[in-house]
Design a protein around this motif. Structure first.
Motif, PDB file in Angstrom:
ATOM      1  N   PRO A 185       0.940  -1.296  -0.008  1.00 14.88           N
ATOM      2  CA  PRO A 185       0.116  -0.063  -0.052  1.00 14.88           C
ATOM      3  C   PRO A 185       0.895   1.181   0.051  1.00 14.88           C
ATOM      4  O   PRO A 185       0.302   2.261  -0.484  1.00 14.88           O
ATOM      5  CB  PRO A 185      -0.819   0.020   1.336  1.00 14.88           C
ATOM      6  N   ALA A 186       2.024   1.249   0.755  1.00 15.27           N
ATOM      7  CA  ALA A 186       2.906   2.389   0.510  1.00 15.27           C
ATOM      8  C   ALA A 186       3.199   2.822  -0.712  1.00 15.27           C
ATOM      9  O   ALA A 186       3.826   4.195  -0.987  1.00 15.27           O
ATOM     10  CB  ALA A 186       4.210   2.045   1.396  1.00 15.27           C
ATOM     11  N   ARG A 187       3.218   2.022  -1.754  1.00 18.96           N
ATOM     12  CA  ARG A 187       3.621   2.581  -3.429  1.00 18.96           C
ATOM     13  C   ARG A 187       2.682   3.378  -3.879  1.00 18.96           C
ATOM     14  O   ARG A 187       3.199   3.941  -4.984  1.00 18.96           O
ATOM     15  CB  ARG A 187       3.539   1.498  -4.082  1.00 18.96           C
ATOM     16  N   GLY A 188       1.509   3.748  -3.308  1.00 18.93           N
ATOM     17  CA  GLY A 188       0.832   4.756  -3.892  1.00 18.93           C
ATOM     18  C   GLY A 188      -0.182   4.186  -4.979  1.00 18.93           C
ATOM     19  O   GLY A 188       0.069   3.112  -5.668  1.00 18.93           O
ATOM     20  N   GLY A 189      -1.248   4.788  -5.059  1.00 15.75           N
ATOM     21  CA  GLY A 189      -2.370   4.092  -6.005  1.00 15.75           C
ATOM     22  C   GLY A 189      -3.341   3.492  -5.322  1.00 15.75           C
ATOM     23  O   GLY A 189      -3.230   2.869  -4.308  1.00 15.75           O
ATOM     24  N   VAL A 190      -4.504   3.288  -5.806  1.00 19.11           N
ATOM     25  CA  VAL A 190      -5.748   2.820  -5.195  1.00 19.11           C
ATOM     26  C   VAL A 190      -5.580   1.218  -5.338  1.00 19.11           C
ATOM     27  O   VAL A 190      -5.075   0.875  -6.560  1.00 19.11           O
ATOM     28  CB  VAL A 190      -7.276   3.245  -5.950  1.00 19.11           C
ATOM     29  N   ALA A 191      -6.058   0.571  -4.542  1.00 18.98           N
ATOM     30  CA  ALA A 191      -6.087  -1.092  -4.810  1.00 18.98           C
ATOM     31  C   ALA A 191      -7.048  -1.180  -5.872  1.00 18.98           C
ATOM     32  O   ALA A 191      -8.148  -0.839  -5.784  1.00 18.98           O
ATOM     33  CB  ALA A 191      -6.499  -1.645  -3.327  1.00 18.98           C
ATOM     34  N   PRO A 192      -6.876  -2.204  -6.745  1.00 18.40           N
ATOM     35  CA  PRO A 192      -7.574  -2.670  -7.850  1.00 18.40           C
ATOM     36  C   PRO A 192      -9.015  -2.665  -7.335  1.00 18.40           C
ATOM     37  O   PRO A 192      -9.832  -2.400  -8.143  1.00 18.40           O
ATOM     38  CB  PRO A 192      -6.856  -3.813  -8.431  1.00 18.40           C
ATOM     39  N   ASP A 193      -9.130  -3.464  -6.402  1.00 18.87           N
ATOM     40  CA  ASP A 193     -10.584  -3.868  -5.965  1.00 18.87           C
ATOM     41  C   ASP A 193     -11.525  -2.564  -5.485  1.00 18.87           C
ATOM     42  O   ASP A 193     -12.579  -2.891  -5.234  1.00 18.87           O
ATOM     43  CB  ASP A 193     -10.703  -4.966  -4.920  1.00 18.87           C
ATOM     44  N   GLU A 194     -10.825  -1.470  -5.374  1.00 18.11           N
ATOM     45  CA  GLU A 194     -11.454  -0.253  -5.009  1.00 18.11           C
ATOM     46  C   GLU A 194     -11.456   0.666  -6.101  1.00 18.11           C
ATOM     47  O   GLU A 194     -12.158   1.773  -5.905  1.00 18.11           O
ATOM     48  CB  GLU A 194     -10.668   0.697  -3.678  1.00 18.11           C
ATOM     49  N   LEU A 195     -11.096   0.314  -7.316  1.00 16.19           N
ATOM     50  CA  LEU A 195     -10.984   1.177  -8.395  1.00 16.19           C
ATOM     51  C   LEU A 195     -12.418   1.685  -8.901  1.00 16.19           C
ATOM     52  O   LEU A 195     -12.697   2.974  -9.174  1.00 16.19           O
ATOM     53  CB  LEU A 195     -10.486   0.359  -9.620  1.00 16.19           C
ATOM     54  N   GLU A 196     -13.520   0.792  -8.989  1.00 12.37           N
ATOM     55  CA  GLU A 196     -14.752   1.171  -9.624  1.00 12.37           C
ATOM     56  C   GLU A 196     -15.283   2.238  -8.578  1.00 12.37           C
ATOM     57  O   GLU A 196     -15.988   3.133  -8.935  1.00 12.37           O
ATOM     58  CB  GLU A 196     -15.600   0.083  -9.559  1.00 12.37           C
ATOM     59  N   SER A 197     -15.290   1.761  -7.220  1.00 15.37           N
ATOM     60  CA  SER A 197     -16.028   2.888  -6.253  1.00 15.37           C
ATOM     61  C   SER A 197     -15.142   4.101  -6.493  1.00 15.37           C
ATOM     62  O   SER A 197     -15.770   5.341  -6.197  1.00 15.37           O
ATOM     63  CB  SER A 197     -15.883   2.240  -4.910  1.00 15.37           C
ATOM     64  N   LEU A 198     -14.034   4.149  -6.558  1.00 14.76           N
ATOM     65  CA  LEU A 198     -13.123   5.611  -6.558  1.00 14.76           C
ATOM     66  C   LEU A 198     -13.490   6.346  -8.082  1.00 14.76           C
ATOM     67  O   LEU A 198     -13.716   7.447  -7.906  1.00 14.76           O
ATOM     68  CB  LEU A 198     -11.603   5.394  -6.431  1.00 14.76           C
ATOM     69  N   ALA A 199     -13.799   5.482  -8.801  1.00 13.24           N
ATOM     70  CA  ALA A 199     -14.121   6.153 -10.174  1.00 13.24           C
ATOM     71  C   ALA A 199     -15.548   6.612 -10.313  1.00 13.24           C
ATOM     72  O   ALA A 199     -15.775   7.820 -10.592  1.00 13.24           O
ATOM     73  CB  ALA A 199     -14.236   4.937 -11.317  1.00 13.24           C
ATOM     74  N   GLU A 200     -16.487   5.868  -9.597  1.00 13.40           N
ATOM     75  CA  GLU A 200     -17.637   6.506  -9.279  1.00 13.40           C
ATOM     76  C   GLU A 200     -17.819   7.935  -8.512  1.00 13.40           C
ATOM     77  O   GLU A 200     -18.512   8.833  -8.888  1.00 13.40           O
ATOM     78  CB  GLU A 200     -18.698   5.546  -8.753  1.00 13.40           C
ATOM     79  N   TYR A 201     -17.229   7.606  -7.443  1.00 12.72           N
ATOM     80  CA  TYR A 201     -17.056   8.807  -6.581  1.00 12.72           C
ATOM     81  C   TYR A 201     -16.379  10.123  -7.364  1.00 12.72           C
ATOM     82  O   TYR A 201     -17.031  10.979  -7.305  1.00 12.72           O
ATOM     83  CB  TYR A 201     -16.050   8.622  -5.242  1.00 12.72           C
ATOM     84  N   THR A 202     -15.277   9.965  -7.797  1.00 10.81           N
ATOM     85  CA  THR A 202     -14.645  10.955  -8.567  1.00 10.81           C
ATOM     86  C   THR A 202     -15.421  11.646  -9.676  1.00 10.81           C
ATOM     87  O   THR A 202     -15.358  12.599 -10.112  1.00 10.81           O
ATOM     88  CB  THR A 202     -13.199  10.453  -9.036  1.00 10.81           C
TER      89      THR A 202
END
Ligand SMILES: *Cc1c(COP(=O)(O)O)cnc(C)c1O
Length: 228
Positions: free
Chosen positions: A133-150
């Motif tokens: 997680p320290a490498r930055g970036g959303v975890a792939p399984d949270e991608l769709e929810s971040l996309a909807e939100y943004t």
């Protein structure tokens, strides 16, 4: 040709070769020259060679160079570094594209920073291709929810994904996953087709996997000065 011009021409030839080898049209690709740690004068030299897309990974440096080079018409400034919420206003003021939206709080901060500004900011969602997680970036399984939100924030336009290949894996394998994530993103935001991937060491693999935006530093600029 001086060294900078010849390195740029060489990289562009390699980009074209990789695109054609992958059955792609080189004109679909945006080559961003990453100029971090180099003086603003290098960007002026690149500009004279036709470069219009420039990448920086630190807000202060981006802000200072853009202010210094404000007279260079038509430069698109790409912010490719870790985004911090308390720098969102400055990032928004200096960047044309932010590649590193990886959590709701940074999306919120960039949106809040729009203020009276009616300009819509192009953003990419950064995906973490590692298990760290320290490498930055959303975890792939949270991608769709971040996309909807943004995508729900009116001052931001989600254009696609960004990722950095892991050190411990073949880039081709990692970029293949990224292509899958891009397809998943497009189920949420259908026109978010940009894929920002590929650096000096791995841009050919990124092109083969469908990258649209390459972030290339040292192959063009030469060795970076030590981090200031
Ligand atoms: C520095 C940097 C690059 C360019 O790296 P090179 O290996 O010099 O091409 C690309 N992307 C990000 C996020 C960077 O920080």
């Amino acid at each position: 040709m001086d060294d900078l011009a010849s390195r740029l021409a060489d990289v562009d030839a390699r980009i074209s070769d990789a695109a054609r080898a992958a059955g792609r049209d080189p004109s679909e690709l945006t080559r961003i020259v990453v100029t971090k740690f180099h003086p603003a004068a290098l960007i002026s030299e690149l500009y004279a060679l036709g470069v219009r897309d420039v990448g920086e990974n630190r807000q202060q440096e981006l802000t200072a160079k853009r202010a210094e080079l404000g007279g260079l018409a038509g430069v698109r400034w790409h912010f490719i570094g870790q985004a911090q919420t308390n720098k969102a206003r400055a990032v928004r003021a200096a960047a044309d594209v932010v590649h590193s939206v990886d959590r709701q709080r940074i999306a919120d901060a960039l949106h809040a920073a729009s203020g009276e500004d009616e300009r819509v900011l192009d953003v990419l969602l950064q995906v973490n291709l590692t298990d760290d997680p320290a490498r930055g970036g959303v975890a792939p399984d949270e991608l769709e929810s971040l996309a909807e939100y943004t995508a729900g924030l009116s001052s931001l336009r989600v254009r696609g994904l960004m990722a950095v290949a892991p050190l411990e894996e073949r880039p081709a394998a990692a970029f293949a996953r990224l292509a899958d994530y891009s397809a998943r993103l497009r189920t949420v935001v259908p026109d978010a087709g940009w894929i920002s991937a590929g650096m000096t060491a791995d841009f050919a693999e990124a092109i083969a996997a469908g990258a649209t935006h390459l972030r290339i530093g040292s192959a063009i600029t030469g060795q970076r000065p030590p981090r200031g």
